[in-house]
Design a protein around this motif. Structure first.
Motif, PDB file in Angstrom:
ATOM      1  N   ALA A 107       0.830  -1.214   0.000  1.00  0.00           N
ATOM      2  CA  ALA A 107       0.000   0.000   0.000  1.00  0.00           C
ATOM      3  C   ALA A 107       0.860   1.257   0.000  1.00  0.00           C
ATOM      4  N   ALA A 108       1.926   1.244   0.801  1.00  0.00           N
ATOM      5  CA  ALA A 108       2.811   2.411   0.875  1.00  0.00           C
ATOM      6  C   ALA A 108       3.490   2.688  -0.460  1.00  0.00           C
ATOM      7  N   GLU A 109       3.753   1.622  -1.227  1.00  0.00           N
ATOM      8  CA  GLU A 109       4.401   1.764  -2.534  1.00  0.00           C
ATOM      9  C   GLU A 109       3.400   1.998  -3.657  1.00  0.00           C
ATOM     10  N   GLY A 110       2.105   1.982  -3.322  1.00  0.00           N
ATOM     11  CA  GLY A 110       1.077   2.217  -4.331  1.00  0.00           C
ATOM     12  C   GLY A 110       0.844   1.052  -5.279  1.00  0.00           C
ATOM     13  N   ARG A 111       1.272  -0.139  -4.880  1.00  0.00           N
ATOM     14  CA  ARG A 111       1.040  -1.318  -5.717  1.00  0.00           C
ATOM     15  C   ARG A 111      -0.341  -1.891  -5.444  1.00  0.00           C
ATOM     16  N   LYS A 112      -0.856  -2.692  -6.381  1.00  0.00           N
ATOM     17  CA  LYS A 112      -2.200  -3.239  -6.243  1.00  0.00           C
ATOM     18  C   LYS A 112      -2.223  -4.720  -5.929  1.00  0.00           C
ATOM     19  N   GLU A 113      -1.092  -5.363  -5.964  1.00  0.00           N
ATOM     20  CA  GLU A 113      -1.087  -6.783  -5.649  1.00  0.00           C
ATOM     21  C   GLU A 113       0.159  -7.153  -4.868  1.00  0.00           C
ATOM     22  N   ILE A 114       0.031  -8.275  -4.198  1.00  0.00           N
ATOM     23  CA  ILE A 114       1.118  -8.777  -3.371  1.00  0.00           C
ATOM     24  C   ILE A 114       1.546 -10.134  -3.918  1.00  0.00           C
ATOM     25  N   ARG A 115       2.808 -10.432  -3.783  1.00  0.00           N
ATOM     26  CA  ARG A 115       3.345 -11.722  -4.213  1.00  0.00           C
ATOM     27  C   ARG A 115       3.828 -12.484  -2.979  1.00  0.00           C
ATOM     28  N   LEU A 116       3.909 -13.785  -3.117  1.00  0.00           N
ATOM     29  CA  LEU A 116       4.400 -14.603  -2.014  1.00  0.00           C
ATOM     30  C   LEU A 116       5.819 -14.190  -1.642  1.00  0.00           C
ATOM     31  N   SER A 117       6.616 -13.824  -2.635  1.00  0.00           N
ATOM     32  CA  SER A 117       7.987 -13.384  -2.359  1.00  0.00           C
ATOM     33  C   SER A 117       8.002 -12.100  -1.519  1.00  0.00           C
ATOM     34  N   ASP A 118       6.995 -11.239  -1.685  1.00  0.00           N
ATOM     35  CA  ASP A 118       6.895 -10.033  -0.852  1.00  0.00           C
ATOM     36  C   ASP A 118       6.682 -10.401   0.613  1.00  0.00           C
ATOM     37  N   ILE A 119       5.874 -11.423   0.825  1.00  0.00           N
ATOM     38  CA  ILE A 119       5.593 -11.868   2.200  1.00  0.00           C
ATOM     39  C   ILE A 119       6.866 -12.417   2.837  1.00  0.00           C
ATOM     40  N   TYR A 120       7.564 -13.286   2.115  1.00  0.00           N
ATOM     41  CA  TYR A 120       8.767 -13.898   2.699  1.00  0.00           C
ATOM     42  C   TYR A 120       9.903 -12.902   2.864  1.00  0.00           C
ATOM     43  N   ALA A 121       9.903 -11.830   2.091  1.00  0.00           N
ATOM     44  CA  ALA A 121      10.908 -10.775   2.270  1.00  0.00           C
ATOM     45  C   ALA A 121      10.724 -10.055   3.600  1.00  0.00           C
ATOM     46  N   CYS A 122       9.562 -10.194   4.222  1.00  0.00           N
ATOM     47  CA  CYS A 122       9.288  -9.534   5.504  1.00  0.00           C
ATOM     48  C   CYS A 122       9.660 -10.394   6.706  1.00  0.00           C
ATOM     49  N   PHE A 123      10.124 -11.608   6.491  1.00  0.00           N
ATOM     50  CA  PHE A 123      10.600 -12.438   7.599  1.00  0.00           C
ATOM     51  C   PHE A 123      11.981 -11.963   8.011  1.00  0.00           C
ATOM     52  N   ASP A 124      12.241 -11.983   9.298  1.00  0.00           N
ATOM     53  CA  ASP A 124      13.538 -11.564   9.826  1.00  0.00           C
ATOM     54  C   ASP A 124      14.490 -12.767   9.860  1.00  0.00           C
ATOM     55  N   VAL A 125      14.757 -13.310   8.667  1.00  0.00           N
ATOM     56  CA  VAL A 125      15.696 -14.427   8.505  1.00  0.00           C
ATOM     57  C   VAL A 125      16.517 -14.153   7.243  1.00  0.00           C
ATOM     58  N   ASP A 126      17.601 -14.896   7.067  1.00  0.00           N
ATOM     59  CA  ASP A 126      18.449 -14.669   5.893  1.00  0.00           C
ATOM     60  C   ASP A 126      17.729 -15.083   4.602  1.00  0.00           C
ATOM     61  N   ALA A 127      18.255 -14.633   3.474  1.00  0.00           N
ATOM     62  CA  ALA A 127      17.629 -14.838   2.163  1.00  0.00           C
ATOM     63  C   ALA A 127      17.495 -16.324   1.814  1.00  0.00           C
ATOM     64  N   ASP A 128      18.479 -17.144   2.196  1.00  0.00           N
ATOM     65  CA  ASP A 128      18.391 -18.576   1.908  1.00  0.00           C
ATOM     66  C   ASP A 128      17.226 -19.213   2.659  1.00  0.00           C
ATOM     67  N   THR A 129      17.041 -18.820   3.916  1.00  0.00           N
ATOM     68  CA  THR A 129      15.932 -19.344   4.708  1.00  0.00           C
ATOM     69  C   THR A 129      14.605 -18.866   4.132  1.00  0.00           C
ATOM     70  N   GLN A 130      14.533 -17.590   3.743  1.00  0.00           N
ATOM     71  CA  GLN A 130      13.308 -17.078   3.103  1.00  0.00           C
ATOM     72  C   GLN A 130      12.952 -17.916   1.884  1.00  0.00           C
ATOM     73  N   SER A 131      13.930 -18.182   1.044  1.00  0.00           N
ATOM     74  CA  SER A 131      13.708 -18.946  -0.181  1.00  0.00           C
ATOM     75  C   SER A 131      13.263 -20.374   0.124  1.00  0.00           C
ATOM     76  N   ARG A 132      13.909 -20.978   1.101  1.00  0.00           N
ATOM     77  CA  ARG A 132      13.569 -22.355   1.472  1.00  0.00           C
ATOM     78  C   ARG A 132      12.151 -22.428   2.032  1.00  0.00           C
ATOM     79  N   TRP A 133      11.778 -21.463   2.895  1.00  0.00           N
ATOM     80  CA  TRP A 133      10.443 -21.447   3.480  1.00  0.00           C
ATOM     81  C   TRP A 133       9.381 -21.174   2.417  1.00  0.00           C
ATOM     82  N   LEU A 134       9.674 -20.262   1.505  1.00  0.00           N
ATOM     83  CA  LEU A 134       8.731 -19.962   0.418  1.00  0.00           C
ATOM     84  C   LEU A 134       8.493 -21.225  -0.419  1.00  0.00           C
TER      85      LEU A 134
END
Length: 172
Positions: free
Chosen positions: A81-108
């Motif tokens: 919403a702050a960026e004015g976008r109209k849709e969300i992606r699963l990758s956007d959700i996992y980017a908000c986890f406070d873990v490293d990028a490899d863990t984000q990717s594995r969890w996604l």
């Protein structure tokens, strides 16, 4: 032009559908029939979709995964919403986890794999979809969910639906 509802495959599929007569009448007037992916063509075996987060948390060994996943999704929507976008992606959700990028990717990836295994087709609706397709009706599949297009293509393929031209995303 013959009525679509009199096409043998469509008529057979309509036998198991509630309000078949009304639906047949609507189908005879339609130039395109749209199906929502979740809760129309497919369902999950849970009363609440978030129960999948509990199962995923157990698989990942993360005890409070449901809470973390919901918080990450809330933050992803806030950022969208702050960026004015109209849709969300699963990758956007996992980017908000406070873990490293490899863990984000594995969890996604684990979430996508789990969701694919949990999907249950709704037999009567899937039969109608296939019958309409056989009858040559223009069909659309849409979803307002955050999964990537490859998720929907894989899910459809594993249930015998090949060569869908494009799966649309509904903007709510």
């Amino acid at each position: 032009m013959p009525k679509l509802s009199s096409h043998h495959a469509v008529a057979a599929a309509l036998r198991d559908v509630p309000n078949a007569e009304m639906l047949a009448s609507l189908l005879d007037q339609a130039s395109c029939v749209s199906f929502d992916f979740f809760d129309t063509l497919f369902a999950r075996p849970f009363a609440e979709p978030e129960f999948a987060f509990d199962l995923l948390g157990r698989r990942l060994g993360v005890g409070d995964f449901r809470q973390k996943r919901i918080a990450a999704q809330t933050e992803a929507f806030r950022r969208m919403a702050a960026e004015g976008r109209k849709e969300i992606r699963l990758s956007d959700i996992y980017a908000c986890f406070d873990v490293d990028a490899d863990t984000q990717s594995r969890w996604l990836s684990a979430e996508v794999e789990l969701e694919l295994t949990l999907l249950v087709p709704k037999p009567a609706v899937l039969a109608l979809f296939q019958a309409l397709r056989t009858a040559g009706v223009k069909l659309a599949i849409s979803s307002d969910m955050y999964f990537p297009q490859t998720f929907f293509e894989d899910a459809l393929r594993q249930h015998g639906i090949e060569s869908v031209e494009k799966i649309g995303r509904a903007h709510v």
